[in-house]
Motif scaffolding. Structure first.
Motif: not given
Length: 69
Positions: A17-29
């Motif tokens: 999904q071309n997400l960084t770890q930071a972006e995924l972390a934000e998505k899951i809080g």
């Protein structure tokens, strides 16, 4: 049947999904550093964040399955 999700699975789907770890972390809080420690098996993830990560993985798997059919 064993149905747990590994950090490798989450990483593959995150990258797809071309997400960084930071972006995924934000998505899951959670913080990016917390996600990094979880992905490197240095920290346990809470039940709530496990559910959020599972929802992310499930949603991404369903998206991928649509292309296979």
């Amino acid at each position: 049947m064993n149905t747990y999700v590994t950090s490798a699975t989450i990483k593959q789907l995150r990258e797809k999904q071309n997400l960084t770890q930071a972006e995924l972390a934000e998505k899951i809080g959670i913080s990016a550093s917390a996600l990094s420690r979880i992905m490197n098996d240095k920290k346990f993830i809470s039940d709530e964040h496990t559910k959020r990560a599972f929802i992310f993985v499930k949603d991404e798997l369903f998206k991928l399955l649509k292309y296979i059919r």
